[in-house]
Design a protein around this motif. Structure first.
Motif: not given
Length: 119
Positions: A79-85
């Motif tokens: 989820v954190k990675s998705l938000e970052h990208y």
């Protein structure tokens, strides 16, 4: 003195133009694509089950959990990675383009296997 200032600014620009470092707890693009491929495959699989939509919504989280387990990635990191990208439309577009290309390759492989078996 002017040469030192110009040299310093040039060095600063070169260093700042280097590869962007990912924040802690964010998957790199390759790993993110791998996880996204399996998530889309899981979604597709669940959608083929002959069950009501409400039931499939209850079933999907179990498949999603298995995807994260397979890739040894906690859901919070995904989820954190998705938000970052998602903050950078170009990066997200590139991730989805790679994911879709990989899904097309998988689909062609499955189709070719089916064709070979039916002959």
């Amino acid at each position: 003195m002017k040469i030192y200032t110009v040299s310093f600014l040039l060095l600063f620009v070169l260093i700042s133009c280097g590869r962007e470092r990912l924040p802690e707890g964010v998957l790199n693009e390759d790993k993110m694509v791998e996880v996204m491929i399996d998530i889309h495959l899981a979604e597709g699989l669940v959608s083929t089950f002959p069950i009501h939509y409400d039931s499939s919504r209850m079933l999907y989280p179990m498949f999603e959990k298995e995807v994260f387990k397979k890739h040894q990635v906690p859901d919070s990191v995904f989820v954190k990675s998705l938000e970052h990208y998602m903050r950078d439309a170009r990066k997200m577009d590139r991730l989805y383009a790679r994911t879709i290309d990989s899904l097309h390759v998988i689909e062609k492989g499955v189709k070719n296997t089916k064709d070979e078996l039916s002959q």
